[in-house]
Design an enzyme around this catalytic site. Structure first.
Site, PDB file in Angstrom:
ATOM      1  N   SER A 169       4.788   5.663  -3.183  1.00  0.00           N
ATOM      2  CA  SER A 169       5.133   5.937  -4.592  1.00  0.00           C
ATOM      3  C   SER A 169       4.154   6.961  -5.172  1.00  0.00           C
ATOM      4  O   SER A 169       4.537   7.829  -5.957  1.00  0.00           O
ATOM      5  CB  SER A 169       5.076   4.647  -5.408  1.00  0.00           C
ATOM      6  N   HIS A 202      10.466   1.458   0.802  1.00  0.00           N
ATOM      7  CA  HIS A 202      10.626   0.073   0.322  1.00  0.00           C
ATOM      8  C   HIS A 202      12.014  -0.464   0.692  1.00  0.00           C
ATOM      9  O   HIS A 202      12.156  -1.605   1.140  1.00  0.00           O
ATOM     10  CB  HIS A 202      10.502   0.018  -1.206  1.00  0.00           C
ATOM     11  N   LYS A 262      -3.177  -1.565 -14.378  1.00  0.00           N
ATOM     12  CA  LYS A 262      -2.809  -0.421 -13.534  1.00  0.00           C
ATOM     13  C   LYS A 262      -1.868   0.481 -14.342  1.00  0.00           C
ATOM     14  O   LYS A 262      -0.830   0.000 -14.809  1.00  0.00           O
ATOM     15  CB  LYS A 262      -2.110  -0.955 -12.285  1.00  0.00           C
ATOM     16  N   ARG A 312       2.469   1.020   6.660  1.00  0.00           N
ATOM     17  CA  ARG A 312       2.800   2.384   7.090  1.00  0.00           C
ATOM     18  C   ARG A 312       1.867   2.862   8.183  1.00  0.00           C
ATOM     19  O   ARG A 312       2.274   3.476   9.141  1.00  0.00           O
ATOM     20  CB  ARG A 312       2.716   3.341   5.899  1.00  0.00           C
TER      21      ARG A 312
HETATM   22  O1  PNS Z   1       2.786  -1.903  -4.367  1.00  0.00           O
HETATM   23  P1  PNS Z   1       1.384  -2.422  -4.462  1.00  0.00           P
HETATM   24  O2  PNS Z   1       0.713  -1.870  -5.689  1.00  0.00           O
HETATM   25  O3  PNS Z   1       0.593  -2.210  -3.212  1.00  0.00           O
HETATM   26  O4  PNS Z   1       1.519  -4.026  -4.652  1.00  0.00           O
HETATM   27  C1  PNS Z   1       0.379  -4.821  -4.809  1.00  0.00           C
HETATM   28  C2  PNS Z   1       0.767  -6.217  -5.345  1.00  0.00           C
HETATM   29  C3  PNS Z   1       1.543  -6.087  -6.633  1.00  0.00           C
HETATM   30  C4  PNS Z   1       1.599  -6.929  -4.311  1.00  0.00           C
HETATM   31  C5  PNS Z   1      -0.560  -6.984  -5.587  1.00  0.00           C
HETATM   32  O5  PNS Z   1      -1.418  -6.226  -6.373  1.00  0.00           O
HETATM   33  C6  PNS Z   1      -0.331  -8.344  -6.242  1.00  0.00           C
HETATM   34  O6  PNS Z   1       0.096  -9.277  -5.599  1.00  0.00           O
HETATM   35  N1  PNS Z   1      -0.616  -8.427  -7.566  1.00  0.00           N
HETATM   36  C7  PNS Z   1      -0.464  -9.642  -8.309  1.00  0.00           C
HETATM   37  C8  PNS Z   1      -1.835 -10.220  -8.669  1.00  0.00           C
HETATM   38  C9  PNS Z   1      -2.384 -11.049  -7.519  1.00  0.00           C
HETATM   39  O7  PNS Z   1      -1.824 -12.035  -7.103  1.00  0.00           O
HETATM   40  N2  PNS Z   1      -3.561 -10.642  -7.005  1.00  0.00           N
HETATM   41  C10 PNS Z   1      -4.209 -11.343  -5.911  1.00  0.00           C
HETATM   42  C11 PNS Z   1      -3.754 -10.842  -4.559  1.00  0.00           C
HETATM   43  S1  PNS Z   1      -5.113 -10.104  -3.764  1.00  0.00           S
END
Ligand code: PNS
Length: 183
Positions: free
Chosen positions: A140, A29, A53, A102
């Site tokens: 992570s 990150h 989550k 990645r």
């Molecule tokens: O590190 P991650 O878990 O891959 O991040 C995912 C994240 C937090 C970027 C994504 O789940 C997100 O944007 N969550 C907020 C809710 C949202 O907007 N969902 C719609 C997008 S598909």
């Protein structure tokens, strides 16, 4: 200072939002943030609060670790958000979502997310950066698994995160190296 139609400062420069769970933050990150700063004037690292989550670290713990790491980098803003990412982005002057890729296996998930965000806000683009070859295997999830089983994650996450992982998993932390959350 010049203002745009919304009354915002026009001269605030290029801003990107780097969203994620960051549970916990890794050097993968951090590599994306550092390279993002080569393109953008400011990167807002936004930690998602997702009640559905299960996370190892609370959002407060994640905020403290990330803020501590970037405490001397003023053009990295660390924040958290609840709800839709596009709604959070709308409250900032960012026009771009920054994400790391990645491997091709990340692509499908990222493609769906970027497409959904674009459909919710057509002015919003997602910029993908390939993770550096040194960290392409770091996530992570695997960091937590290795740390939980007593494996070494030094060099893959900041020292502060190594210590917090050891505390979470009740593994011995060398006494001399014990430090506070904000160190
Ligand atoms: O590190 P991650 O878990 O891959 O991040 C995912 C994240 C937090 C970027 C994504 O789940 C997100 O944007 N969550 C907020 C809710 C949202 O907007 N969902 C719609 C997008 S598909």
């Amino acid at each position: 200072m010049a203002k745009n139609k919304k009354g915002e400062d026009k001269d605030m420069g290029k801003v990107a939002i780097y969203p994620g769970s960051f549970d916990p933050i890794t050097y993968g990150h951090i590599d994306i943030v550092e390279r993002g700063l080569e393109i953008f004037d400011k990167v807002i690292l936004a930690i998602a609060e997702n009640e559905e989550k299960r996370s190892l670290f609370s959002v407060e713990e994640r905020l403290r670790m990330v803020k501590s790491f970037f405490k001397d980098t003023p053009n990295v803003i660390v924040d958290s958000f609840k709800g839709l990412l596009v709604d959070y982005v709308g409250k900032t002057n960012a026009k771009v979502i920054l994400r790391g890729l990645r491997a091709t296996s990340d692509f499908e998930y990222e493609f769906h997310m970027a497409s959904m965000n674009r459909s919710l806000n057509t002015h919003l683009d997602t910029l993908f950066m390939m993770t550096s070859k040194d960290y392409f295997f770091v996530s992570s999830r695997t960091i937590k698994e290795v740390a939980r089983l007593g494996g070494a994650v030094e060099g893959l996450v900041p020292d502060l995160v190594v210590r917090r992982l050891k505390e979470k998993f009740k593994l011995p932390v060398p006494r001399k190296r014990q430090i506070g959350w904000d160190d």
